[in-house]
Structures are given as C-alpha cells and as structure tokens.
Scaffold this motif. Structure first.
Motif, short mmCIF file in Angstrom:
data_model
loop_
_atom_site.label_atom_id
_atom_site.label_comp_id
_atom_site.label_asym_id
_atom_site.label_seq_id
_atom_site.Cartn_x
_atom_site.Cartn_y
_atom_site.Cartn_z
N PHE A 164 0.11 8.84 -29.06
CA PHE A 164 0.43 8.59 -30.48
C PHE A 164 1.92 8.37 -30.66
N ALA A 165 2.73 9.19 -30.02
CA ALA A 165 4.19 9.08 -30.18
C ALA A 165 4.68 7.72 -29.68
N GLU A 166 4.12 7.25 -28.58
CA GLU A 166 4.50 5.94 -28.06
C GLU A 166 4.13 4.83 -29.03
N GLN A 167 2.95 4.97 -29.67
CA GLN A 167 2.48 3.93 -30.59
C GLN A 167 3.22 4.00 -31.93
N ALA A 168 3.47 5.20 -32.43
CA ALA A 168 4.11 5.35 -33.74
C ALA A 168 5.59 5.00 -33.70
N GLY A 169 6.23 5.21 -32.55
CA GLY A 169 7.62 4.85 -32.41
C GLY A 169 8.57 5.75 -33.18
N PRO A 170 9.84 5.39 -33.21
CA PRO A 170 10.86 6.26 -33.82
C PRO A 170 10.73 6.40 -35.33
N THR A 171 10.02 5.48 -35.98
CA THR A 171 9.86 5.57 -37.43
C THR A 171 8.59 6.32 -37.82
N GLY A 172 7.78 6.70 -36.84
CA GLY A 172 6.56 7.45 -37.12
C GLY A 172 6.77 8.94 -37.02
N ASP A 173 5.71 9.68 -37.27
CA ASP A 173 5.76 11.15 -37.21
C ASP A 173 4.45 11.63 -36.59
N VAL A 174 4.54 12.28 -35.44
CA VAL A 174 3.37 12.79 -34.74
C VAL A 174 3.47 14.30 -34.62
N LEU A 175 2.43 14.99 -35.04
CA LEU A 175 2.37 16.45 -34.95
C LEU A 175 1.19 16.84 -34.08
N ALA A 176 1.45 17.64 -33.03
CA ALA A 176 0.41 18.16 -32.15
C ALA A 176 0.22 19.64 -32.45
N THR A 177 -1.02 20.04 -32.75
CA THR A 177 -1.30 21.44 -33.06
C THR A 177 -2.32 22.00 -32.08
N ASP A 178 -2.27 23.32 -31.93
CA ASP A 178 -3.27 24.02 -31.14
C ASP A 178 -3.18 25.50 -31.48
N LEU A 179 -4.26 26.21 -31.22
CA LEU A 179 -4.26 27.65 -31.41
C LEU A 179 -3.31 28.32 -30.43
N ASN A 180 -3.17 27.72 -29.26
CA ASN A 180 -2.24 28.19 -28.24
C ASN A 180 -1.55 26.95 -27.66
N VAL A 181 -0.25 26.84 -27.88
CA VAL A 181 0.47 25.59 -27.57
C VAL A 181 1.19 25.61 -26.23
N PHE A 193 7.21 14.20 -29.97
CA PHE A 193 6.40 14.60 -31.12
C PHE A 193 6.64 16.07 -31.44
N ARG A 194 6.28 16.46 -32.66
CA ARG A 194 6.44 17.85 -33.07
C ARG A 194 5.24 18.68 -32.58
N VAL A 195 5.46 19.96 -32.41
CA VAL A 195 4.43 20.88 -31.93
C VAL A 195 4.34 22.06 -32.89
N LEU A 196 3.11 22.45 -33.22
CA LEU A 196 2.90 23.56 -34.14
C LEU A 196 1.73 24.41 -33.67
N ARG A 197 1.96 25.71 -33.52
CA ARG A 197 0.85 26.63 -33.29
C ARG A 197 0.11 26.81 -34.61
N HIS A 198 -1.20 26.55 -34.60
CA HIS A 198 -1.91 26.45 -35.86
C HIS A 198 -3.37 26.86 -35.67
N ASP A 199 -3.88 27.64 -36.62
CA ASP A 199 -5.28 28.05 -36.64
C ASP A 199 -6.02 27.14 -37.61
N LEU A 200 -6.84 26.25 -37.09
CA LEU A 200 -7.51 25.25 -37.90
C LEU A 200 -8.49 25.86 -38.89
N VAL A 201 -9.01 27.04 -38.58
CA VAL A 201 -9.98 27.69 -39.47
C VAL A 201 -9.29 28.49 -40.56
N ALA A 202 -8.29 29.28 -40.19
CA ALA A 202 -7.68 30.24 -41.13
C ALA A 202 -6.54 29.67 -41.94
N GLU A 203 -5.95 28.54 -41.48
CA GLU A 203 -4.77 28.00 -42.15
C GLU A 203 -5.06 26.61 -42.73
N PRO A 204 -4.33 26.22 -43.78
CA PRO A 204 -4.51 24.87 -44.33
C PRO A 204 -4.14 23.81 -43.31
#
Length: 272
Positions: free
Chosen positions: A65-82, A91-102
């Motif tokens: 995604f980061a390669e395709q979106a390029g410098p003007t794009g924004d890619v965020l990768a999330t996981d319960l354990n990163v 790309f940005r990285v965020l520890r995130h609970d898909l069930v408990a968090e928005p």
C-alpha cells in the motif's frame, strides 16, 4: 512516518508473541500476497490515497500500500500485537483492538483485512464499522479462508500421511478453532454482509492452489500445530502423530490443496 509502539498482549488464536509466528507470517505472505496484490490492483490508482491495513501481521500488504500510495498518501497498519510489523517501511503503525476500540479515524479510501474477521466472533459488527469508516467511493476488501471443505490431500506417499492431513484439518477446523471464536464458513457470507451494510458493486473472487511438501503452504500446517500444540493434544492428536505430521509436510511426495481464499470487494456509495 512511523509510530513506535511496544508489543501488547494478544488474544488472537495465533499469538504474535509465539516464536512460530515469524514463520507463520512468512508463509502466509508467500502464499497469499500474489492473489491479494492482484485483487488490490483492480482498485485503480492509489496514489495519494488513505489506506488502512487491519490485522497487518508481518506488514507485507501495508508495505505494498505504501508503495502504491506514495509520499502524498497515508497508510496505517494495525494489529492487536504489532511486534512483527516493520517501523521503517513508509507507513504508520498502531497497536489496535478491532473489537474493543473504534476504527482509526478516517475516512479511508481503502480498508483491507486478510484472515482477520473469521477469527473474531463479533465479525459482522466489525465489518459494519469498517464499512462506515470508508470515504464515499472507498473500497472495503475482506479476504478469508473457507475452511469447512475437506479433502485437502491431493497426493501422499502412503495412506498414513493422507490420514494425518485429514486428521489435522478435522482437529483444527472442527475442534480447536471454533472454541476460539473461529467460523469456518464465514468467507462465503462476506458478500451478503457487505450488501446488507449498503456497499455497492460487491465482487467476490475465489482462489486456490496445490502445495507440495516442503513449500510454504505445506509447512504452514506444521506452524499451525506448533502454535496450537496444547490444543491439539487436548483434542486427542497424540504427540507421536504430531511428529509424523511434521515429517509428512516436508515430504515432496505429499501434495495438499489450499483452503479456498474468498476475496470480496465492496464500495461505499458516492465519490467521483
């Protein structure tokens, strides 16, 4: 831009803290990325787009995604354990609970989740929230394995090896994973669930392949058993048969069929 976050506890069936998880992410990337990239390539030019990769695992799709979106794009990768997601891949990285968090703040032009919702009992509610987080015209891409189908063994050096594959699949799909909230038939319901949530132009493509012993697809079987070893033992899969299974999946005379990968794309109405 990257965000450094310490790994947190995982409730996922295949825990990222387990040493076997490194091999798991590598195998999954090898066997699934080509089809995933083919499907994502149908979305059109992603330059400058906002892309959310949910349950990013080892980060291979987020990197694409980061390669395709390029410098003007924004890619965020999330996981319960990163812990296995690289922090220097554009790309940005965020520890995130898909069930408990928005869902992380959007709206998003593309949201992708692979082999994630089938493990989450609240899968339909989560899909609805993901759909609501799309920008007008944005695409939700959900890829899942349909694991309810048997007959995974296409060829084997002997009847025992074939029987081990059948026993493995039955133990994993019918005994171990359902107790952890997995639904083996969810993949085929994604299309209708997207329609029920107002997405349009919904399209599903299905992919499968054969995997010889020693290939990433066959070796994934050993990784799965190793990560869920105690569950397999509790389900009656003896230690002796586990060791024989480990040997079988490295034998090039063994050929197994992949699970059917359902890749479903739906778009939020609106946009240009």
């Amino acid at each position: 831009m990257t965000t450094s976050i310490e790994p947190g506890p995982s409730r996922y069936s295949f825990d990222n803290d387990d040493p076997e998880s490194v091999g798991r992410h590598s195998h999954l990337s090898n066997i699934l990325d080509p089809f995933t990239f083919q499907r994502l390539g149908t979305l059109g030019d992603l330059a400058g787009k906002r892309c959310l990769e949910v349950g990013a695992g080892g980060g291979s799709v987020a990197r694409w995604f980061a390669e395709q979106a390029g410098p003007t794009g924004d890619v965020l990768a999330t996981d319960l354990n990163v812990r296995h997601i690289p922090l220097d891949a554009g790309f940005r990285v965020l520890r995130h609970d898909l069930v408990a968090e928005p869902v992380p703040d959007g709206p998003w032009d593309v949201i992708h989740a692979r082999l994630v919702l089938l493990h989450i009992p609240q899968r339909e509610a989560v899909l609805a929230r993901l759909a609501e987080s799309l920008a007008p015209g944005g695409a939700l891409v959900i890829e899942e394995w349909a694991t309810e189908f048997g007959n995974l063994c296409l060829a084997a050096p002997d009847d025992e090896a074939a029987g081990l594959i059948d026993e493995y699949r039955d133990t994993l799909v019918n005994r171990v994973l359902p107790g952890r909230g997995n639904d083996p038939a969810w993949a085929a319901r994604v299309h209708a669930t997207m329609l029920a949530n107002g997405l349009v132009g919904v399209d599903t493509a299905i992919d499968a392949a054969s995997w010889p012993g020693g290939s990433p697809g066959a070796l994934l079987i050993a990784v799965n058993v190793a990560q869920l070893h105690d569950d397999f033992i509790a389900a009656g899969f003896t230690e002796e048969r586990i060791q024989r299974l480990y040997a079988a999946v490295q034998d090039p005379r063994l050929v197994v069929r992949s699970h059917f990968t359902y890749s479903t794309i739906g778009r939020r109405p609106g946009g240009s």
